[in-house]
Enzyme design. Structure first.
Site, PDB file in Angstrom:
ATOM      1  N   ILE A   1       0.845  -1.187   0.000  1.00  0.00           N
ATOM      2  CA  ILE A   1       0.000   0.000   0.000  1.00  0.00           C
ATOM      3  C   ILE A   1       0.884   1.242   0.000  1.00  0.00           C
ATOM      4  O   ILE A   1       1.789   1.365   0.829  1.00  0.00           O
ATOM      5  CB  ILE A   1      -0.933   0.003   1.223  1.00  0.00           C
ATOM      6  CG1 ILE A   1      -1.873  -1.203   1.178  1.00  0.00           C
ATOM      7  CG2 ILE A   1      -1.740   1.298   1.286  1.00  0.00           C
ATOM      8  CD1 ILE A   1      -2.806  -1.251   0.005  1.00  0.00           C
TER       9      ILE A   1
ATOM     10  N   GLU B   1     -18.275   7.756  16.545  1.00  0.00           N
ATOM     11  CA  GLU B   1     -17.544   6.842  17.440  1.00  0.00           C
ATOM     12  C   GLU B   1     -17.134   7.555  18.712  1.00  0.00           C
ATOM     13  O   GLU B   1     -17.154   6.974  19.804  1.00  0.00           O
ATOM     14  CB  GLU B   1     -16.310   6.277  16.721  1.00  0.00           C
ATOM     15  CG  GLU B   1     -15.560   5.195  17.501  1.00  0.00           C
ATOM     16  CD  GLU B   1     -14.479   5.746  18.436  1.00  0.00           C
ATOM     17  OE1 GLU B   1     -13.912   4.946  19.219  1.00  0.00           O
ATOM     18  OE2 GLU B   1     -14.193   6.973  18.377  1.00  0.00           O
TER      19      GLU B   1
END
Length: 441
Positions: free
Chosen positions: A44, A171
């Site tokens: 990545i 969250e």
């Protein structure tokens, strides 16, 4: 209409291929065909992850300095991520809920294909606290799974299991978004999630490498990755039950994840094995206004991002190859490849090695290009010796080159500048070198 050099070559190659196909006996197999190839998880690009973080920082700056639930910065963050996923071919769903008198959003993205009775799900909360832009908490996890999802699209990965990604809202108010998702998910659909992977803070400036110890299979997958690159891990305890994996765990779904540390203090023993500074918090800017782009450790972000891809690829059913143990030298600076133009280069400087190179020097190449057959790729040793890695093949119309090539470098001194040279041999498309790395076993 002008016919490009590549198109002319394609037409000629196609004519030859048709003739060869017609002459082949029925049921003939390509020479050397041995079945499906192993699927190697991609590297990545940390540069791409950092670009996503830059974009999230810009969104926060333009919206009062944060991306918190109910604020304009959060909705802009959701829209930013959704646009990238829609363009990449994901099926996206925007789930709306209300918390503390304000509208919140979860973003769910499904990659078409794979067994929908076996879902590998990765998630990260996208909201920040009101105090700051939340680039580590939790832009880091959000950006890393975004880049992982985009890499799924770029490589046109076809997993055995179904892939789903999620960006949770609210969250910071008590896992409100992920709880809402689970509470509104039918029991039959809950049972289809074979594993949920959570990534909340993976770029801490004084990083640790913590692995959730919930589901043993997921836990071991992450440990295998980090062992392969020579990075020790510890069991995650600081955030246990405090992030979006908790509702999944409470629903009986196998969970796992990674964490680089928040306001706990790094010990001398941890600093010795991971680097960084003992006696300081893993993230001194946790839930503070200074959680900006300057609050990210690139090495930690890179390693954790690669670990995410390794787990997603491994757990979704494709056979995979663990990373090679060894010392890695990497260049993740993007280099544009001109269409049908001269060769371009990306270099790494190897230091601290002894003697000549190994028999199996691993050359990691990640190139974004819509027609990889255009590309000729060479590795140039410090003394100018050229190793051919890939020839141009105009008939190869697949996208991107994401490969690890093995080179016998025993005749070359290991130390010095090694160069990847890429040339687009035909006109029609352009691309760029995304990442180049050498791994010395």
């Amino acid at each position: 209409m002008k016919i490009s050099a590549r198109l002319s070559a394609v037409l000629a190659a196609s004519a030859l291929a048709v003739g060869a196909f017609a002459a082949a006996p029925a049921g003939a197999q390509p020479a050397g065909a041995t079945g499906a190839l192993a699927v190697t998880p991609p590297d990545i690009s940390v540069a791409n992850v950092k670009q996503h973080l830059t974009d999230l920082q810009s969104i926060a700056t333009a919206n009062g300095g944060n991306r918190a639930h109910g604020r304009t910065g959060y909705k802009a963050s959701v829209d930013f991520v959704k646009a990238k996923l829609d363009a990449a071919g994901f099926t996206t769903t925007l789930q709306q809920f209300t918390s503390s008198g304000a509208t919140g959003y979860n973003l769910i993205a499904d990659w078409p294909g794979g067994d929908t009775n076996q879902v590998v799900m990765s998630g990260a909360h996208l909201d920040s606290v009101t105090a700051g832009p939340g680039i580590n908490d939790n832009g880091s996890g959000s950006a890393a799974i975004l880049e992982t999802a985009l890499t799924v699209s770029r490589t046109q990965y076809q997993p055995t299991k179904h892939l789903r990604f999620a960006w949770w809202g609210a969250e910071e108010l008590g896992m409100v978004g992920s709880k809402y998702y689970l509470n509104n998910l039918p029991t039959a659909d809950r049972s289809k999630i074979s594993g949920y992977l959570n990534f909340d803070m993976i770029g801490s400036p004084n990083p640790g490498y913590f692995v959730y110890d919930d589901d043993p299979t997921i836990e071991q997958t992450f440990k295998t990755y980090f062992a392969g690159i020579g990075v020790p891990t510890e069991i995650e305890t600081e955030g246990d039950g405090r992030s979006d994996h908790a509702p999944f765990k409470n629903a009986g779904i196998p969970v796992g994840g990674l964490f680089s540390g928040a306001d706990y203090i790094k010990t001398a023993a941890q600093a010795q094995k991971w680097g960084g500074t003992s006696g300081l918090a893993f993230d001194r800017c946790y839930h503070a206004s200074c959680d900006t782009l300057a609050n990210i450790n690139d090495t930690g972000l890179d390693r954790h991002s690669d670990a995410i891809a390794y787990a997603v690829w491994t757990l979704s059913g494709g056979s995979s190859t663990p990373p090679t143990t060894g010392k890695v030298f990497e260049n993740s600076t993007d280099v544009p490849i001109p269409d049908g133009g001269p060769g371009v280069t990306s270099s790494v400087t190897v230091t601290g090695m002894t003697g000549n190179g190994p028999t199996n020097l691993q050359v990691g190449v990640d190139i974004v290009h819509p027609w990889r057959g255009d590309l000729k790729i060479d590795l140039i040793a410090p003394n100018g010796t050229v190793y051919g890695l890939k020839t141009a093949n105009v008939s190869d119309s697949a996208a991107n080159v994401q490969e690890s090539y093995s080179v016998n470098a025993t005749a070359m001194a290991a130390n010095g500048t090694w160069t990847l040279r890429v040339q687009d041999m035909f006109t029609g498309d352009s691309g760029y070198i995304n990442n180049f790395k050498l791994t010395f076993p």
